[in-house]
Scaffold this motif. Structure first.
Motif, short mmCIF file in Angstrom:
data_model
loop_
_atom_site.label_atom_id
_atom_site.label_comp_id
_atom_site.label_asym_id
_atom_site.label_seq_id
_atom_site.Cartn_x
_atom_site.Cartn_y
_atom_site.Cartn_z
N VAL A 214 0.86 -1.19 0.00
CA VAL A 214 0.00 0.00 0.00
C VAL A 214 0.89 1.24 0.00
CG1 VAL A 214 -1.83 1.24 1.23
CG2 VAL A 214 -1.74 -1.27 1.33
N PHE A 215 0.67 2.13 -0.95
CA PHE A 215 1.55 3.31 -1.07
C PHE A 215 0.78 4.45 -1.72
CE2 PHE A 215 2.28 3.37 -5.67
CZ PHE A 215 1.69 2.14 -6.01
N SER A 216 1.36 5.65 -1.63
CA SER A 216 0.72 6.81 -2.26
C SER A 216 1.12 6.86 -3.73
CB SER A 216 1.14 8.10 -1.57
OG SER A 216 0.75 9.20 -2.38
N ILE A 217 0.10 6.96 -4.58
CA ILE A 217 0.37 7.01 -6.02
C ILE A 217 0.35 8.46 -6.50
CG2 ILE A 217 -2.03 6.77 -6.82
CD1 ILE A 217 -0.85 4.59 -8.79
N ARG A 218 0.16 9.38 -5.56
CA ARG A 218 0.01 10.79 -5.95
C ARG A 218 1.35 11.43 -6.30
NH1 ARG A 218 -5.24 12.50 -6.04
NH2 ARG A 218 -6.62 11.29 -4.70
N GLU A 219 2.46 10.90 -5.73
CA GLU A 219 3.76 11.49 -6.07
C GLU A 219 4.39 10.73 -7.25
OE1 GLU A 219 4.11 10.58 -2.18
OE2 GLU A 219 2.46 12.00 -2.34
N ALA A 220 4.90 11.50 -8.20
CA ALA A 220 5.48 10.91 -9.41
C ALA A 220 6.66 10.01 -9.06
CB ALA A 220 5.92 12.02 -10.36
N GLY A 221 6.76 8.89 -9.74
CA GLY A 221 7.90 7.98 -9.57
C GLY A 221 7.72 6.95 -8.47
N ASN A 222 6.62 7.05 -7.71
CA ASN A 222 6.44 6.16 -6.56
C ASN A 222 6.23 4.71 -6.93
OD1 ASN A 222 6.93 7.62 -4.33
ND2 ASN A 222 4.83 7.64 -3.57
N VAL A 223 5.53 4.46 -8.04
CA VAL A 223 5.22 3.06 -8.38
C VAL A 223 6.52 2.31 -8.65
CG1 VAL A 223 3.87 1.52 -9.82
CG2 VAL A 223 3.02 3.81 -9.38
N GLU A 224 7.41 2.94 -9.43
CA GLU A 224 8.67 2.27 -9.77
C GLU A 224 9.51 2.05 -8.50
OE1 GLU A 224 11.21 4.37 -12.46
OE2 GLU A 224 12.58 2.67 -12.65
N GLN A 225 9.50 3.05 -7.61
CA GLN A 225 10.26 2.90 -6.35
C GLN A 225 9.76 1.71 -5.54
OE1 GLN A 225 11.30 5.73 -3.55
NE2 GLN A 225 11.53 7.45 -4.96
N VAL A 226 8.42 1.65 -5.42
CA VAL A 226 7.81 0.56 -4.64
C VAL A 226 8.12 -0.79 -5.30
CG1 VAL A 226 5.56 -0.44 -4.04
CG2 VAL A 226 6.01 1.98 -3.61
N LEU A 227 8.08 -0.81 -6.62
CA LEU A 227 8.40 -2.03 -7.37
C LEU A 227 9.80 -2.53 -7.01
CD1 LEU A 227 7.62 -3.89 -9.88
CD2 LEU A 227 8.97 -2.30 -11.22
N LYS A 228 10.69 -1.59 -6.76
CA LYS A 228 12.07 -1.96 -6.44
C LYS A 228 12.30 -2.11 -4.93
CE LYS A 228 13.89 -0.20 -10.72
NZ LYS A 228 14.52 0.90 -11.45
N GLY A 229 11.23 -1.97 -4.16
CA GLY A 229 11.32 -2.20 -2.71
C GLY A 229 11.80 -0.99 -1.93
N SER A 230 11.85 0.19 -2.57
CA SER A 230 12.28 1.38 -1.82
C SER A 230 11.12 2.36 -1.70
CB SER A 230 13.48 2.03 -2.50
OG SER A 230 13.16 2.38 -3.82
N GLY A 231 11.37 3.49 -1.04
CA GLY A 231 10.31 4.47 -0.85
C GLY A 231 9.43 4.13 0.33
N GLN A 232 8.32 4.86 0.44
CA GLN A 232 7.44 4.74 1.61
C GLN A 232 6.23 3.88 1.25
OE1 GLN A 232 8.07 6.43 4.58
NE2 GLN A 232 6.30 7.66 5.10
N PHE A 233 6.02 2.80 2.03
CA PHE A 233 4.86 1.93 1.78
C PHE A 233 4.61 1.07 3.00
CE2 PHE A 233 8.68 -0.17 0.11
CZ PHE A 233 8.67 -1.37 0.78
N THR A 234 3.47 0.42 3.03
CA THR A 234 3.21 -0.62 4.03
C THR A 234 3.12 -1.94 3.29
OG1 THR A 234 1.98 0.87 5.50
CG2 THR A 234 1.60 -1.49 5.79
N LEU A 235 3.87 -2.92 3.80
CA LEU A 235 3.83 -4.25 3.21
C LEU A 235 2.87 -5.12 4.03
CD1 LEU A 235 5.01 -6.32 1.18
CD2 LEU A 235 6.81 -6.78 2.85
N VAL A 236 1.88 -5.68 3.36
CA VAL A 236 0.90 -6.54 4.05
C VAL A 236 1.17 -7.99 3.64
CG1 VAL A 236 -1.54 -6.89 4.58
CG2 VAL A 236 -0.77 -4.64 3.74
N THR A 237 1.45 -8.81 4.66
CA THR A 237 1.78 -10.22 4.37
C THR A 237 1.03 -11.15 5.33
OG1 THR A 237 3.69 -10.00 5.81
CG2 THR A 237 4.11 -9.77 3.46
N LYS A 238 1.24 -12.45 5.13
CA LYS A 238 0.56 -13.47 5.93
C LYS A 238 1.06 -13.46 7.38
CE LYS A 238 -1.62 -17.65 4.39
NZ LYS A 238 -1.72 -18.62 3.35
N ASP A 239 2.41 -13.35 7.56
CA ASP A 239 2.94 -13.31 8.92
C ASP A 239 4.22 -12.49 8.99
OD1 ASP A 239 3.17 -16.81 8.38
OD2 ASP A 239 4.56 -15.32 7.62
#
Ligand code: UDP
Length: 239
Positions: A214-239
């Protein structure tokens, strides 16, 4: 350059994002910016499937609240996702990207009808796949459609682009004390009733072992950053 953390992604974009700063509808400049985000991910080596919401045009619940039959109202919401999908397909094509829209509701003169096999085929050919019409069923949301398509298309992650930079303990726009999570489990989200995605979508992602970012898509370049595991996001997993 960092490599993508996920090879095949399902990117969910809420309809509201496509309004840009307008109060309603499709802002083509914003669609262009979203298309650039998708292209950056593809250029980085990822296979990209998209699910776009319809909340910028019509939400079934809003229609039902005004007295409409819920099924008809949801069908209108579903049509809104098709309109957004067509806008995105057109913009991606105009930028030289081969994008194919597949609709969960058959409309053969508009686009191909969705099937998992067709979606995977297009992804393997390097095409961007736009999964339109949600699940094709009323009483569902495009978040659930996104989790379903992520499972069917064997995606490595579901990237949920929203207007906040992750999952919070409360609505950060209303509660200044809301705490942001870097990581959280599906069960915790369900137990705390955190409304970042609807519970059906959370349960579907959990049961199929698909991590949700889960991440903010409002700032340019964020999707690619998240794809590479960097930037600001919350990772939701099983455990
Ligand atoms: N919708 C539906 N079934 C689906 C997906 C969407 O009935 O599988 C309808 C529902 O009325 C919903 C509307 O389409 O309110 C728009 O989708 P959504 O609210 O998920 O869009 P978003 O909030 O992501 O823009």
């Amino acid at each position: 350059m960092a490599k993508p953390k996920y090879k095949r992604i399902l990117l969910k974009i809420s309809g509201e994002v496509l309004m840009g700063s307008e109060p309603f509808g499709i802002d083509l400049k914003t669609v262009g910016r979203m298309a650039d985000e998708v292209i950056a991910c593809a250029d980085a080596g990822a296979e990209v499937a998209l699910v776009i919401g319809g909340g910028n045009i019509f939400r079934g619940l809003a229609g039902a609240a005004k007295g409409m039959d819920r099924v008809s109202a949801d069908h209108m919401g579903i049509m809104a996702t098709v309109m957004n999908g067509l806008a995105m397909q057109g913009v991606l094509n105009s930028k030289g990207v081969d994008a194919r829209m597949l609709s969960a509701i058959a409309m053969p003169s508009v686009c191909e009808t969705y099937s998992a096999a067709k979606g995977i085929h297009h992804l393997e050919k390097g095409r961007v796949v736009i999964c339109a019409a949600g699940t094709g069923l009323p009483f569902f949301t495009t978040d659930t459609g996104a989790a379903l398509r992520a499972a069917e298309l064997k995606c490595d992650a579901l990237l949920k682009g929203t207007s906040v930079d992750g999952v919070y303990s409360a609505d950060p726009k209303k509660d200044p004390k809301a705490k942001r999570f870097d990581k959280i489990t599906f069960n915790n989200i369900l137990a705390k009733d955190l409304r970042i995605m609807d519970p059906a979508a959370i349960a579907l992602a959990r049961d199929n072992g698909i991590p949700v970012v889960v991440f903010s898509i409002r700032e340019a370049g964020n999707v690619e950053q998240v794809l590479k595991g960097s930037g600001q996001f919350t990772l939701v997993t099983k455990d």
